[in-house]
Write an enzyme that holds these catalytic residues in place. Structure first.
Site, PDB file in Angstrom:
ATOM      1  CG  HIS A  54      -1.901   1.120   1.210  1.00 36.85           C
ATOM      2  ND1 HIS A  54      -2.697   1.395   0.122  1.00 36.85           N
ATOM      3  CD2 HIS A  54      -2.210   2.066   2.149  1.00 36.85           C
ATOM      4  CE1 HIS A  54      -3.464   2.441   0.394  1.00 36.85           C
ATOM      5  NE2 HIS A  54      -3.178   2.866   1.606  1.00 36.85           N
TER       6      HIS A  54
ATOM      7  CG  HIS B 225      -3.562   6.364   2.497  1.00 35.74           C
ATOM      8  ND1 HIS B 225      -4.255   5.191   2.697  1.00 35.74           N
ATOM      9  CD2 HIS B 225      -3.823   7.132   3.594  1.00 35.74           C
ATOM     10  CE1 HIS B 225      -4.897   5.227   3.852  1.00 35.74           C
ATOM     11  NE2 HIS B 225      -4.656   6.399   4.417  1.00 35.74           N
TER      12      HIS B 225
ATOM     13  CB  CYS C 143      -2.676   2.855  -3.169  1.00 33.80           C
ATOM     14  SG  CYS C 143      -1.802   1.260  -3.185  1.00 33.80           S
TER      15      CYS C 143
END
Length: 260
Positions: free
Chosen positions: A30, A42, A154
């Site tokens: 991530h 994010h 992401c």
């Protein structure tokens, strides 16, 4: 940073750093942008929607959203009303117990290929810190379109914040290096049986490694040609624009390419 690891200590973080943390036993990572004061901007989906396929795969990958419930909010993040989209979370919630790594920009082709795992570096240079922070702040307020694991995930978000580059075609994957590495590996495996008839085992290994490396390199945002430098303000449709506000980021960028 070295070839073997991009791990970094928190005290060495700088404003605008692109950071990431591995999830699910290093299956995927991530990504986000460090904006200072222990906070990270994010892009994510909520629990059970990480891929968004409507299949069992959505439950296989854990969500990258903060893990605190509304009833017990994180003391740093406070009570977040959203669990998907562009979020600002504290470093602890972003990491979810994982280690902290930094994504590297402007690396050489040799260094890029030495990092066999995708999603850790790129040949593309980073823009100045003020541009990175401006993009991340603007997208925090206005969003980054719909999450798509293939074209708008992401890592794509973090790379756009750092470079301002968007893919201008609908027929290819986005800017994600980790996705490109998976696709390159899959392509190599699929084509392997055909090469058993024409080469030795050692030759097969060399060809397979070469195909994997070539696939990763050609997909890198720093060398591909189907990209545009797009001001962050253009991602939000305003009255008078020809770009439909209903289009996602990749579709909107394709329309920009036609206009330009």
């Amino acid at each position: 940073m070295g070839v073997l690891s991009n791990m970094i200590d928190r005290e060495n973080l700088k404003l605008g750093d692109h950071i990431y943390s591995w999830r699910q036993a290093y299956i995927y990572a991530h990504h986000g942008i460090y904006v200072g004061c222990g906070m990270v901007v994010h892009f994510t989906r909520g629990a059970g929607q990480e891929i968004g396929t409507g299949t069992v795969l959505d439950n296989f990958l854990l969500s990258s959203s903060p893990t605190h419930s509304i009833d017990t909010p994180c003391p740093r993040c406070a009570n977040q009303t959203r669990t998907d989209g562009v979020l600002c979370s504290c470093l602890d919630c972003f990491l979810s117990g994982g280690n902290l790594y930094i994504f590297e920009y402007g690396v050489s082709p040799a260094f890029f290929l030495a990092k066999a795992r995708g999603g850790t570096c790129t040949l593309a240079p980073s823009d100045p810190v003020e541009d990175v922070l401006h993009r991340s702040s603007f997208l925090l307020d206005n969003g980054f379109g719909g999450y798509n694991v293939f074209k708008n995930n992401c890592e794509d978000f973090a790379i756009y914040c750092k470079t301002g580059l968007l893919v201008s075609t609908n027929i290819s994957v986005g800017r994600s290096g980790q996705l490109a590495s998976y696709i390159s590996a899959a392509s190599t495996v699929v084509s392997t049986p055909l090469r058993f008839m024409t080469t030795s085992f050692s030759g097969l290994a060399l060809v397979s490694v070469g195909m994997y490396c070539a696939g990763r390199l050609m997909s890198d945002i720093g060398v591909r040609r189907d990209v545009l430098k797009v001001p962050v303000e253009r991602l939000i449709a305003t009255p008078g624009q020809d770009i439909s506000p209903g289009l996602d980021i990749s579709e909107r960028t394709t329309e920009m390419a036609k206009e330009d």
